[in-house]
Design a protein around this motif. Sequence first.
Motif, PDB file in Angstrom:
ATOM      1  N   VAL A 142     -52.516  70.356 -52.493  1.00  0.00           N
ATOM      2  CA  VAL A 142     -52.989  71.741 -52.427  1.00  0.00           C
ATOM      3  C   VAL A 142     -54.495  71.796 -52.738  1.00  0.00           C
ATOM      4  O   VAL A 142     -55.227  72.604 -52.166  1.00  0.00           O
ATOM      5  N   GLU A 143     -54.956  70.880 -53.602  1.00  0.00           N
ATOM      6  CA  GLU A 143     -56.396  70.776 -53.886  1.00  0.00           C
ATOM      7  C   GLU A 143     -57.161  70.128 -52.728  1.00  0.00           C
ATOM      8  O   GLU A 143     -58.380  69.948 -52.815  1.00  0.00           O
ATOM      9  N   GLY A 144     -56.448  69.727 -51.699  1.00  0.00           N
ATOM     10  CA  GLY A 144     -57.080  69.126 -50.535  1.00  0.00           C
ATOM     11  C   GLY A 144     -57.257  67.623 -50.666  1.00  0.00           C
ATOM     12  O   GLY A 144     -57.881  66.979 -49.820  1.00  0.00           O
ATOM     13  N   GLU A 145     -56.675  67.059 -51.727  1.00  0.00           N
ATOM     14  CA  GLU A 145     -56.776  65.613 -51.953  1.00  0.00           C
ATOM     15  C   GLU A 145     -55.782  64.859 -51.088  1.00  0.00           C
ATOM     16  O   GLU A 145     -54.701  65.370 -50.793  1.00  0.00           O
ATOM     17  N   GLN A 146     -56.116  63.629 -50.752  1.00  0.00           N
ATOM     18  CA  GLN A 146     -55.190  62.748 -50.065  1.00  0.00           C
ATOM     19  C   GLN A 146     -54.307  62.084 -51.123  1.00  0.00           C
ATOM     20  O   GLN A 146     -54.783  61.822 -52.224  1.00  0.00           O
ATOM     21  N   VAL A 147     -53.042  61.849 -50.806  1.00  0.00           N
ATOM     22  CA  VAL A 147     -52.179  61.128 -51.740  1.00  0.00           C
ATOM     23  C   VAL A 147     -51.741  59.834 -51.062  1.00  0.00           C
ATOM     24  O   VAL A 147     -51.046  59.854 -50.047  1.00  0.00           O
ATOM     25  N   LYS A 148     -52.222  58.725 -51.632  1.00  0.00           N
ATOM     26  CA  LYS A 148     -52.026  57.428 -50.998  1.00  0.00           C
ATOM     27  C   LYS A 148     -51.138  56.556 -51.873  1.00  0.00           C
ATOM     28  O   LYS A 148     -51.552  56.129 -52.956  1.00  0.00           O
ATOM     29  N   ILE A 149     -49.913  56.339 -51.437  1.00  0.00           N
ATOM     30  CA  ILE A 149     -48.973  55.536 -52.194  1.00  0.00           C
ATOM     31  C   ILE A 149     -48.834  54.186 -51.487  1.00  0.00           C
ATOM     32  O   ILE A 149     -48.201  54.098 -50.431  1.00  0.00           O
ATOM     33  N   SER A 150     -49.428  53.159 -52.082  1.00  0.00           N
ATOM     34  CA  SER A 150     -49.443  51.840 -51.450  1.00  0.00           C
ATOM     35  C   SER A 150     -48.029  51.376 -51.135  1.00  0.00           C
ATOM     36  O   SER A 150     -47.110  51.620 -51.916  1.00  0.00           O
ATOM     37  N   SER A 151     -47.851  50.752 -50.014  1.00  0.00           N
ATOM     38  CA  SER A 151     -46.599  50.235 -49.466  1.00  0.00           C
ATOM     39  C   SER A 151     -45.543  51.327 -49.196  1.00  0.00           C
ATOM     40  O   SER A 151     -44.429  51.037 -48.801  1.00  0.00           O
ATOM     41  N   ARG A 168     -51.309  55.631 -56.090  1.00  0.00           N
ATOM     42  CA  ARG A 168     -50.100  55.373 -56.886  1.00  0.00           C
ATOM     43  C   ARG A 168     -50.405  55.229 -58.388  1.00  0.00           C
ATOM     44  O   ARG A 168     -49.751  55.841 -59.223  1.00  0.00           O
ATOM     45  N   SER A 169     -51.435  54.424 -58.724  1.00  0.00           N
ATOM     46  CA  SER A 169     -51.724  54.174 -60.139  1.00  0.00           C
ATOM     47  C   SER A 169     -52.196  55.440 -60.855  1.00  0.00           C
ATOM     48  O   SER A 169     -51.926  55.624 -62.042  1.00  0.00           O
ATOM     49  N   GLU A 170     -52.885  56.332 -60.137  1.00  0.00           N
ATOM     50  CA  GLU A 170     -53.320  57.601 -60.754  1.00  0.00           C
ATOM     51  C   GLU A 170     -52.125  58.519 -61.001  1.00  0.00           C
ATOM     52  O   GLU A 170     -52.075  59.233 -62.006  1.00  0.00           O
ATOM     53  N   LEU A 171     -51.187  58.499 -60.068  1.00  0.00           N
ATOM     54  CA  LEU A 171     -49.963  59.293 -60.236  1.00  0.00           C
ATOM     55  C   LEU A 171     -49.197  58.783 -61.463  1.00  0.00           C
ATOM     56  O   LEU A 171     -48.756  59.574 -62.305  1.00  0.00           O
ATOM     57  N   ILE A 172     -49.076  57.469 -61.580  1.00  0.00           N
ATOM     58  CA  ILE A 172     -48.391  56.865 -62.737  1.00  0.00           C
ATOM     59  C   ILE A 172     -49.100  57.267 -64.034  1.00  0.00           C
ATOM     60  O   ILE A 172     -48.460  57.647 -65.016  1.00  0.00           O
TER      61      ILE A 172
END
Lengths: 93, 100
Positions: free
Chosen positions: B42-51, A3-7
Amino acid sequence: MIRSELIQKIADENPHLYQRDVERIVNTIFDEITDAMSRGDRVELRGFGAFSVKHRDARVGRNPRTGESVQVEEKHVPFFKTGKLLRDRLNGK
Amino acid sequence: MGEKTLTRMDLSEAVFREVGLSRNESAELVESVLAHMSDALVEGEQVKISSFGTFSVREKAARVGRNPKTGEEVPIQPRRVLTFRPSHLMKDRVAAGNKG
């Protein structure tokens, strides 16, 4: 990416915005999706995917450790289906 | 339940109400959030959005599929699929909100 990297990425692209406003913007987007699903609504984001709620019937489950039977209540769970554009992009199309 | 379908417009409207930006800029910000998430995946990265939850990309091996209508065998190429795992908070909120 977390989340913080996206922000941070959004903040870097929008130097005219305060960091705390970018945080509020990103948080609002995710909160809005969760709120919609908790009302039973769908969120359809063309090209990215769709969030919806699925119903799961009550069932008799089993404690995998003890083998004991347990009654599992019916419930609603969040579900995400990938959009066509993103699915194609993941596969280099 | 499941009466309404929200779209990008509803998300940008929420951003518009929350922060003092124009509707246009709110819509662009929603778009860039989705674009950054898509690019990372698309780069194969995980996207982790807390909560909220975690989006991850999984590699699927090639297999032989079958056309369910004709019974004909068709090869299915190896591919990458996206999975979403909701956070405990989201699961709890969705379960509580849709109860009864």
